[in-house]
Design a protein around this motif. Structure first.
Motif, PDB file in Angstrom:
ATOM      1  N   PRO A  40       0.791  -1.238   0.000  1.00 47.42           N
ATOM      2  CA  PRO A  40       0.000   0.000   0.000  1.00 47.42           C
ATOM      3  C   PRO A  40       0.819   1.281   0.000  1.00 47.42           C
ATOM      4  O   PRO A  40       0.272   2.364  -0.154  1.00 47.42           O
ATOM      5  CB  PRO A  40      -0.810  -0.111   1.292  1.00 47.42           C
ATOM      6  CG  PRO A  40       0.064  -0.916   2.193  1.00 47.42           C
ATOM      7  CD  PRO A  40       0.748  -1.912   1.284  1.00 47.42           C
ATOM      8  N   THR A  41       2.126   1.187   0.150  1.00 49.81           N
ATOM      9  CA  THR A  41       2.971   2.377   0.205  1.00 49.81           C
ATOM     10  C   THR A  41       2.782   3.262  -1.016  1.00 49.81           C
ATOM     11  O   THR A  41       2.724   4.481  -0.910  1.00 49.81           O
ATOM     12  CB  THR A  41       4.451   1.975   0.339  1.00 49.81           C
ATOM     13  OG1 THR A  41       4.590   1.148   1.484  1.00 49.81           O
ATOM     14  CG2 THR A  41       5.336   3.182   0.468  1.00 49.81           C
ATOM     15  N   GLN A  42       2.676   2.664  -2.183  1.00 47.40           N
ATOM     16  CA  GLN A  42       2.507   3.433  -3.409  1.00 47.40           C
ATOM     17  C   GLN A  42       1.243   4.272  -3.357  1.00 47.40           C
ATOM     18  O   GLN A  42       1.231   5.429  -3.777  1.00 47.40           O
ATOM     19  CB  GLN A  42       2.457   2.508  -4.613  1.00 47.40           C
ATOM     20  CG  GLN A  42       2.198   3.261  -5.904  1.00 47.40           C
ATOM     21  CD  GLN A  42       2.143   2.354  -7.111  1.00 47.40           C
ATOM     22  OE1 GLN A  42       2.202   1.138  -6.991  1.00 47.40           O
ATOM     23  NE2 GLN A  42       2.030   2.945  -8.273  1.00 47.40           N
ATOM     24  N   TRP A  43       0.177   3.720  -2.831  1.00 49.66           N
ATOM     25  CA  TRP A  43      -1.107   4.413  -2.859  1.00 49.66           C
ATOM     26  C   TRP A  43      -1.165   5.538  -1.847  1.00 49.66           C
ATOM     27  O   TRP A  43      -1.826   6.552  -2.075  1.00 49.66           O
ATOM     28  CB  TRP A  43      -2.241   3.409  -2.689  1.00 49.66           C
ATOM     29  CG  TRP A  43      -2.091   2.303  -3.683  1.00 49.66           C
ATOM     30  CD1 TRP A  43      -2.029   0.959  -3.432  1.00 49.66           C
ATOM     31  CD2 TRP A  43      -1.927   2.438  -5.108  1.00 49.66           C
ATOM     32  NE1 TRP A  43      -1.849   0.266  -4.597  1.00 49.66           N
ATOM     33  CE2 TRP A  43      -1.777   1.152  -5.647  1.00 49.66           C
ATOM     34  CE3 TRP A  43      -1.875   3.525  -5.977  1.00 49.66           C
ATOM     35  CZ2 TRP A  43      -1.595   0.919  -7.010  1.00 49.66           C
ATOM     36  CZ3 TRP A  43      -1.686   3.292  -7.342  1.00 49.66           C
ATOM     37  CH2 TRP A  43      -1.558   2.000  -7.833  1.00 49.66           C
ATOM     38  N   ARG A  44      -0.466   5.404  -0.736  1.00 46.09           N
ATOM     39  CA  ARG A  44      -0.392   6.519   0.219  1.00 46.09           C
ATOM     40  C   ARG A  44       0.279   7.719  -0.435  1.00 46.09           C
ATOM     41  O   ARG A  44      -0.171   8.850  -0.283  1.00 46.09           O
ATOM     42  CB  ARG A  44       0.360   6.101   1.481  1.00 46.09           C
ATOM     43  CG  ARG A  44      -0.418   5.122   2.331  1.00 46.09           C
ATOM     44  CD  ARG A  44       0.232   4.929   3.684  1.00 46.09           C
ATOM     45  NE  ARG A  44       1.579   4.410   3.589  1.00 46.09           N
ATOM     46  CZ  ARG A  44       1.937   3.177   3.933  1.00 46.09           C
ATOM     47  NH1 ARG A  44       1.033   2.334   4.384  1.00 46.09           N
ATOM     48  NH2 ARG A  44       3.180   2.792   3.823  1.00 46.09           N
ATOM     49  N   ALA A  45       1.348   7.466  -1.186  1.00 46.37           N
ATOM     50  CA  ALA A  45       2.043   8.547  -1.883  1.00 46.37           C
ATOM     51  C   ALA A  45       1.163   9.155  -2.967  1.00 46.37           C
ATOM     52  O   ALA A  45       1.153  10.376  -3.165  1.00 46.37           O
ATOM     53  CB  ALA A  45       3.353   8.035  -2.486  1.00 46.37           C
ATOM     54  N   LEU A  46       0.405   8.324  -3.676  1.00 49.12           N
ATOM     55  CA  LEU A  46      -0.492   8.832  -4.716  1.00 49.12           C
ATOM     56  C   LEU A  46      -1.576   9.720  -4.100  1.00 49.12           C
ATOM     57  O   LEU A  46      -1.884  10.785  -4.647  1.00 49.12           O
ATOM     58  CB  LEU A  46      -1.136   7.683  -5.492  1.00 49.12           C
ATOM     59  CG  LEU A  46      -2.022   8.104  -6.664  1.00 49.12           C
ATOM     60  CD1 LEU A  46      -1.183   8.729  -7.777  1.00 49.12           C
ATOM     61  CD2 LEU A  46      -2.798   6.914  -7.199  1.00 49.12           C
ATOM     62  N   LEU A  47      -2.128   9.332  -2.968  1.00 52.69           N
ATOM     63  CA  LEU A  47      -3.117  10.159  -2.275  1.00 52.69           C
ATOM     64  C   LEU A  47      -2.528  11.512  -1.911  1.00 52.69           C
ATOM     65  O   LEU A  47      -3.156  12.561  -2.093  1.00 52.69           O
ATOM     66  CB  LEU A  47      -3.620   9.451  -1.013  1.00 52.69           C
ATOM     67  CG  LEU A  47      -4.507   8.239  -1.228  1.00 52.69           C
ATOM     68  CD1 LEU A  47      -4.702   7.489   0.087  1.00 52.69           C
ATOM     69  CD2 LEU A  47      -5.827   8.638  -1.817  1.00 52.69           C
ATOM     70  N   ARG A  48      -1.311  11.493  -1.399  1.00 49.47           N
ATOM     71  CA  ARG A  48      -0.634  12.744  -1.044  1.00 49.47           C
ATOM     72  C   ARG A  48      -0.439  13.626  -2.271  1.00 49.47           C
ATOM     73  O   ARG A  48      -0.716  14.824  -2.250  1.00 49.47           O
ATOM     74  CB  ARG A  48       0.713  12.434  -0.398  1.00 49.47           C
ATOM     75  CG  ARG A  48       1.478  13.675   0.058  1.00 49.47           C
ATOM     76  CD  ARG A  48       2.943  13.393   0.345  1.00 49.47           C
ATOM     77  NE  ARG A  48       3.582  12.958  -0.889  1.00 49.47           N
ATOM     78  CZ  ARG A  48       4.313  11.849  -1.013  1.00 49.47           C
ATOM     79  NH1 ARG A  48       4.501  11.057   0.004  1.00 49.47           N
ATOM     80  NH2 ARG A  48       4.859  11.528  -2.166  1.00 49.47           N
ATOM     81  N   ASP A  49       0.007  13.016  -3.373  1.00 52.83           N
ATOM     82  CA  ASP A  49       0.254  13.774  -4.596  1.00 52.83           C
ATOM     83  C   ASP A  49      -1.033  14.342  -5.178  1.00 52.83           C
ATOM     84  O   ASP A  49      -1.066  15.492  -5.620  1.00 52.83           O
ATOM     85  CB  ASP A  49       0.963  12.900  -5.638  1.00 52.83           C
ATOM     86  CG  ASP A  49       2.369  12.502  -5.206  1.00 52.83           C
ATOM     87  OD1 ASP A  49       2.904  13.118  -4.261  1.00 52.83           O
ATOM     88  OD2 ASP A  49       2.919  11.568  -5.817  1.00 52.83           O
ATOM     89  N   PHE A  50      -2.094  13.562  -5.182  1.00 53.43           N
ATOM     90  CA  PHE A  50      -3.377  14.058  -5.690  1.00 53.43           C
ATOM     91  C   PHE A  50      -3.911  15.194  -4.809  1.00 53.43           C
ATOM     92  O   PHE A  50      -4.496  16.150  -5.301  1.00 53.43           O
ATOM     93  CB  PHE A  50      -4.417  12.947  -5.782  1.00 53.43           C
ATOM     94  CG  PHE A  50      -4.472  12.261  -7.119  1.00 53.43           C
ATOM     95  CD1 PHE A  50      -4.516  12.981  -8.301  1.00 53.43           C
ATOM     96  CD2 PHE A  50      -4.492  10.883  -7.188  1.00 53.43           C
ATOM     97  CE1 PHE A  50      -4.588  12.344  -9.530  1.00 53.43           C
ATOM     98  CE2 PHE A  50      -4.562  10.232  -8.416  1.00 53.43           C
ATOM     99  CZ  PHE A  50      -4.604  10.970  -9.589  1.00 53.43           C
ATOM    100  N   SER A  51      -3.723  15.085  -3.510  1.00 53.13           N
ATOM    101  CA  SER A  51      -4.249  16.121  -2.617  1.00 53.13           C
ATOM    102  C   SER A  51      -3.519  17.445  -2.788  1.00 53.13           C
ATOM    103  O   SER A  51      -4.043  18.488  -2.419  1.00 53.13           O
ATOM    104  CB  SER A  51      -4.180  15.663  -1.160  1.00 53.13           C
ATOM    105  OG  SER A  51      -2.840  15.577  -0.728  1.00 53.13           O
ATOM    106  N   ALA A  52      -2.337  17.421  -3.382  1.00 56.79           N
ATOM    107  CA  ALA A  52      -1.558  18.641  -3.588  1.00 56.79           C
ATOM    108  C   ALA A  52      -1.906  19.350  -4.903  1.00 56.79           C
ATOM    109  O   ALA A  52      -1.338  20.397  -5.201  1.00 56.79           O
ATOM    110  CB  ALA A  52      -0.065  18.305  -3.563  1.00 56.79           C
ATOM    111  N   ARG A  53      -2.829  18.793  -5.685  1.00 54.79           N
ATOM    112  CA  ARG A  53      -3.198  19.443  -6.949  1.00 54.79           C
ATOM    113  C   ARG A  53      -3.790  20.817  -6.690  1.00 54.79           C
ATOM    114  O   ARG A  53      -4.546  20.996  -5.730  1.00 54.79           O
ATOM    115  CB  ARG A  53      -4.204  18.590  -7.727  1.00 54.79           C
ATOM    116  CG  ARG A  53      -3.604  17.342  -8.267  1.00 54.79           C
ATOM    117  CD  ARG A  53      -4.428  16.551  -9.233  1.00 54.79           C
ATOM    118  NE  ARG A  53      -5.838  16.795  -9.333  1.00 54.79           N
ATOM    119  CZ  ARG A  53      -6.646  16.168 -10.180  1.00 54.79           C
ATOM    120  NH1 ARG A  53      -6.162  15.263 -10.988  1.00 54.79           N
ATOM    121  NH2 ARG A  53      -7.917  16.431 -10.227  1.00 54.79           N
TER     122      ARG A  53
END
Length: 74
Positions: A40-53
């Motif tokens: 799940p590490t990849q998806w935590r980072a993706l959530l963080r990146d999407f939230s920074a849009r």
């Protein structure tokens, strides 16, 4: 433990997440299907990146599929 000692997966996750972010630029709904879900590490980072849009995060759905159900917590 393998994930911590060998950075290849981390690098791959960063690259894949960047491709997803760029491909989904401007989209309001994103559905990612992970056909070998067990990290799940990849998806935590993706959530963080999407939230920074700048315009805010999209509605995000991540579907994980794995042959061994216990690997994904089902």
């Amino acid at each position: 433990m393998f994930f911590e000692y060998f950075p290849y997966l981390k690098i791959t996750f960063v690259i894949v997440n960047q491709v997803i972010i760029e491909a989904m630029e401007g989209e309001k709904i994103v559905h990612v299907v992970n056909l070998n879900a067990d990290e799940p590490t990849q998806w935590r980072a993706l959530l963080r990146d999407f939230s920074a849009r700048p315009k805010g995060p999209p509605h995000l759905r991540i579907t994980g599929v794995h042959q061994q159900k216990e690997r994904i917590g089902v």
